[in-house]
Design an enzyme around this catalytic site. Structure first.
Site, PDB file in Angstrom:
ATOM      1  NE  ARG A  46      -3.324   0.363   3.404  1.00 63.08           N
ATOM      2  CZ  ARG A  46      -2.651   0.237   4.474  1.00 63.08           C
ATOM      3  NH1 ARG A  46      -1.620   1.545   4.719  1.00 63.08           N
ATOM      4  NH2 ARG A  46      -2.403  -0.583   4.937  1.00 63.08           N
ATOM      5  CE1 TYR A  98     -16.765  12.234 -15.844  1.00 61.15           C
ATOM      6  CE2 TYR A  98     -16.447  12.400 -13.242  1.00 61.15           C
ATOM      7  CZ  TYR A  98     -16.384  11.636 -14.218  1.00 61.15           C
ATOM      8  OH  TYR A  98     -17.364  10.248 -14.183  1.00 61.15           O
ATOM      9  CG  ASP A 172      -9.843  16.747 -14.205  1.00 64.22           C
ATOM     10  OD1 ASP A 172      -9.206  16.413 -15.209  1.00 64.22           O
ATOM     11  OD2 ASP A 172     -11.225  16.407 -13.952  1.00 64.22           O
ATOM     12  CE  LYS A 197     -12.616   8.984 -18.046  1.00 64.88           C
ATOM     13  NZ  LYS A 197     -13.200  10.271 -17.267  1.00 64.88           N
TER      14      LYS A 197
HETATM   15  C1  LIG Z   1     -13.888  10.881 -15.618  1.00 66.15           C
HETATM   16  C2  LIG Z   1     -13.255  11.743 -15.665  1.00 66.15           C
HETATM   17  C3  LIG Z   1     -13.530  12.060 -13.858  1.00 66.15           C
HETATM   18  C4  LIG Z   1     -13.047  10.692 -13.417  1.00 66.15           C
HETATM   19  O1  LIG Z   1     -12.429   9.669 -12.627  1.00 66.15           O
HETATM   20  P1  LIG Z   1     -12.801   7.948 -12.921  1.00 66.15           P
HETATM   21  O2  LIG Z   1     -11.231   7.549 -13.490  1.00 66.15           O
HETATM   22  O3  LIG Z   1     -13.639   7.663 -13.478  1.00 66.15           O
HETATM   23  O4  LIG Z   1     -12.906   7.836 -10.918  1.00 66.15           O
HETATM   24  C5  LIG Z   1     -12.271  13.255 -13.508  1.00 66.15           C
HETATM   25  N1  LIG Z   1     -12.409  14.138 -14.256  1.00 66.15           N
HETATM   26  C6  LIG Z   1     -12.855  14.036 -15.673  1.00 66.15           C
HETATM   27  C7  LIG Z   1     -12.245  15.496 -16.749  1.00 66.15           C
HETATM   28  C8  LIG Z   1     -13.226  12.489 -16.086  1.00 66.15           C
HETATM   29  O5  LIG Z   1     -13.510  12.745 -17.800  1.00 66.15           O
END
Ligand SMILES: *Cc1c(COP(=O)(O)O)cnc(C)c1O
Length: 382
Positions: A46, A98, A172, A197
């Site tokens: 961890r 998001y 982000d 992504k």
């Molecule tokens: C998908 C997404 C998230 C969340 O991420 P997960 O991997 O699905 O937990 C946060 N911000 C943006 C812009 C996203 O597209």
């Protein structure tokens, strides 16, 4: 080292025991100790695992940070950032986030005494006007999801730091990736990714990332990652590291195809508004051009017929564009934000920023553009 080289070599070294060029998948929870507390740098997985360390070093390198952290999901990474705060602290965030981020802020952390305000980050004053004595974090998403609004990271960060240099700025960077923009270099303190992504890039894992450039902040984040425990596993770390190595060539094609799709839609008789920061009529085209190397592979649009039925007909009839949640993989996807990615945002809030039933979001993949345009054409003409 320049960016394309960094995606492949940044923070990487050959494995010592065998010379393996790719790090092995260290599928282990624990590491032998020679005497209590004496080990080779790894105690319990961890805290750290060598496969995850290799990925975390790559994450740090591609965002020009000193430290990277890999989490079980993008949401776990955001959760970690919020755990830096305490009850009574305030967060200023963008108003087109998001859906899961908005849900975490309002439904999970608000009840622990954090206060959130949501502002249109198109204008720097909207952000600075929302800052109070209690503000500890500014949360920027750019381009936004799904309306592709652009916030000027450097301008917002420098205005915030002029007010109070202790306020953390987090970005982000999921939609842009470090191929297009590098927020730490633009002054931000924390970069966050849903590595699910573009960084992973192949729709085969769920993962989150944080990158920072300050040793004290890195220590705090590592403590939370270890203490709260939402870590990325070794197999996923291996896959994500493999994904990052082709980030630059994938992004180049995502951008080419994204631009072609945006222009095709912009000129199509059946299509209304197109949201793509690379179109000259985008309200923040100039900022996007200054801040980003190119404009990415995400394109949102409305049909001229703004009924839900017309949108659904299109969504049900694309063949190469798969109707699915998520984005950023090699394959093209289509999404209906209102019923899918943004269902957790109350209708009233959605409508305020313009996320109506008519909005359709495309994640343009790296297939041949002729096939993608033909698919859109046939679905538009049904
Ligand atoms: C998908 C997404 C998230 C969340 O991420 P997960 O991997 O699905 O937990 C946060 N911000 C943006 C812009 C996203 O597209």
């Amino acid at each position: 080292m320049k960016f394309n080289t960094k995606t492949i070599h940044g923070g990487q070294k050959h494995e010592e025991a065998t010379g393996a060029v790719m790090p092995p998948i260290f599928q282990t929870s624990t590491f032998a100790q020679s005497s209590p507390g004496e080990h080779k740098g790894y105690g319990y997985a961890r805290g750290s695992n060598p496969t995850r360390t290799a990925l975390e070093n790559s994450f740090a390198a591609i965002e020009n940070g000193t430290n990277g952290f890999a989490f079980a999901s993008g949401m776990a990474a955001i959760d970690c950032v919020l755990r830096l705060l305490k009850p009574g602290d305030e967060v200023v965030a963008g108003d087109d986030l998001y859906g899961g981020t908005y849900r975490m802020f309002t439904q999970l952390f608000h009840k622990y005494g954090l206060e959130f305000s949501f502002v249109d980050m198109n204008a720097v004053e909207n952000v600075t006007n929302a800052i109070t004595q209690k503000t500890k974090l500014v949360w920027i998403e750019t381009p936004t999801n799904p309306l592709m609004k652009i916030a000027d990271i450097a301008a917002i960060t420098s205005a915030i730091k002029d007010i109070n240099s202790a306020i953390l700025v987090a970005v982000d960077n999921t939609f842009a990736t470090p191929y297009l923009q590098q927020p730490l270099t633009l002054g931000a303190d924390i970069v966050m990714h849903s590595a699910t992504k573009y960084l992973g890039g192949h729709s085969d894992l769920v993962m989150g990332a944080l990158m920072v450039k300050d040793a004290k902040l890195a220590e705090e984040i590592h403590f939370i990652q270890f203490a709260a425990g939402a870590i990325a596993g070794p197999m996923d770390s291996f896959l994500a590291l493999r994904g990052v190595k082709t980030l630059h060539i994938r992004m180049q094609r995502h951008c080419e195809n994204g631009r072609a799709v945006a222009e095709f839609l912009h000129n199509h008789l059946k299509v209304g508004e197109v949201y793509y920061p690379g179109l000259e009529n985008h309200p923040n085209y100039e900022i996007a051009k200054k801040q980003m190397k190119d404009f990415g592979g995400m394109v949102s649009f409305k049909l001229k017929d703004e009924s839900k039925a017309a949108a659904f007909k299109f969504l049900e009839n694309t063949k190469i564009f798969t109707l699915a949640e998520s984005l950023g993989g090699v394959e093209s996807l289509v999404n209906h934000p209102v019923t899918m990615s943004h269902a957790s945002i109350p209708e009233e809030e959605r409508l305020k920023v313009g996320v109506t039933d008519a909005v359709i979001r495309l994640s343009v993949g790296i297939e041949d553009i002729e096939d993608l345009l033909a698919d859109l054409e046939q679905a538009l003409n049904l």
